[in-house]
Write an enzyme that holds these catalytic residues in place. Structure first.
Site, PDB file in Angstrom:
ATOM      1  N   CYS A  55      72.250  47.267  31.256  1.00  0.00           N
ATOM      2  CA  CYS A  55      73.694  47.008  31.307  1.00  0.00           C
ATOM      3  C   CYS A  55      74.316  47.477  29.994  1.00  0.00           C
ATOM      4  O   CYS A  55      73.612  47.843  29.052  1.00  0.00           O
ATOM      5  CB  CYS A  55      73.958  45.520  31.534  1.00  0.00           C
ATOM      6  SG  CYS A  55      73.593  44.481  30.102  1.00  0.00           S
ATOM      7  N   GLU A 113      65.640  43.394  28.036  1.00  0.00           N
ATOM      8  CA  GLU A 113      65.771  44.295  26.880  1.00  0.00           C
ATOM      9  C   GLU A 113      66.159  43.502  25.637  1.00  0.00           C
ATOM     10  O   GLU A 113      65.634  43.721  24.540  1.00  0.00           O
ATOM     11  CB  GLU A 113      66.871  45.334  27.105  1.00  0.00           C
ATOM     12  CG  GLU A 113      66.792  46.122  28.388  1.00  0.00           C
ATOM     13  CD  GLU A 113      67.550  45.446  29.526  1.00  0.00           C
ATOM     14  OE1 GLU A 113      67.253  44.278  29.825  1.00  0.00           O
ATOM     15  OE2 GLU A 113      68.425  46.102  30.102  1.00  0.00           O
ATOM     16  N   HIS A 130      68.775  39.100  28.894  1.00  0.00           N
ATOM     17  CA  HIS A 130      68.165  40.182  29.650  1.00  0.00           C
ATOM     18  C   HIS A 130      66.841  40.568  29.005  1.00  0.00           C
ATOM     19  O   HIS A 130      66.614  40.311  27.811  1.00  0.00           O
ATOM     20  CB  HIS A 130      69.114  41.380  29.709  1.00  0.00           C
ATOM     21  CG  HIS A 130      70.290  41.144  30.620  1.00  0.00           C
ATOM     22  ND1 HIS A 130      71.285  42.071  30.804  1.00  0.00           N
ATOM     23  CD2 HIS A 130      70.603  40.080  31.388  1.00  0.00           C
ATOM     24  CE1 HIS A 130      72.178  41.578  31.653  1.00  0.00           C
ATOM     25  NE2 HIS A 130      71.790  40.372  32.021  1.00  0.00           N
ATOM     26  N   CYS A 144      73.183  45.491  26.804  1.00  0.00           N
ATOM     27  CA  CYS A 144      71.848  45.848  26.332  1.00  0.00           C
ATOM     28  C   CYS A 144      71.833  47.273  25.787  1.00  0.00           C
ATOM     29  O   CYS A 144      71.097  47.560  24.837  1.00  0.00           O
ATOM     30  CB  CYS A 144      70.826  45.690  27.452  1.00  0.00           C
ATOM     31  SG  CYS A 144      70.531  43.962  27.858  1.00  0.00           S
TER      32      CYS A 144
HETATM   33 ZN   LIG Z   1      71.429  43.808  29.958  1.00  0.00          ZN
END
Ligand SMILES: [Zn+2]
Length: 147
Positions: free
Chosen positions: A97, A71, A69, A100
């Protein structure tokens, strides 16, 4: 009246959105910027790890499990730099999410400004529990609310 911080937040979030255009993922493009002391100290967008082919989806158009992801890419990029995210703000074009959110907490990031709500809110809830300031901002309509 908009505060100076709010204007900066909007601009950084817009920059994160532009940065998301770097992502070669087809299903979804997400961008993240880490800002500390008014400096962008890291950036990321969703994608496969270094050395893997730049394709996020498998033959069934499902996102591969090893796609990082935005992040996570921004935070792990800092791990290879001389800087650190302690006390920083992360700007993300989408709601983080839970995976993260864990990284954000452990990276010492104190503020999260994000631009797109998601049906799952467990990441946001975890951040709040850890005392991280979480701000949702609708960049298009230039209005925001503190969550
Ligand atoms: Zn994430």
């Amino acid at each position: 009246m908009e505060s100076k911080q709010q204007k900066l937040d909007e601009r950084y979030l817009r920059m994160a959105r532009i940065w998301a255009e770097n992502s070669y993922c087809v299903r979804r493009q997400v961008g993240a910027l880490v800002v500390k002391d008014k400096m962008i100290i890291s950036d990321g967008y969703n994608g496969t790890p270094s050395g893997f082919e730049n394709v996020c989806e498998d033959d069934n158009n499902v996102t591969k499990p090893y796609v990082l992801h935005a992040e996570a890419n921004a935070i792990t990029k800092l791990a290879r730099s001389n800087n650190n995210s302690d006390g920083a703000t992360i700007y993300i074009t989408a709601s983080p999410c839970i995976e993260c959110a864990k990284l954000i907490i452990q990276a010492g990031i104190k503020r999260v400004v994000y631009g797109e709500k998601y049906r799952l809110t467990d990441g946001i809830e975890l951040l709040r529990r850890a005392g991280v300031e979480v701000i949702y901002m609708d960049v298009d309509e230039e209005k925001s609310e503190k969550l």
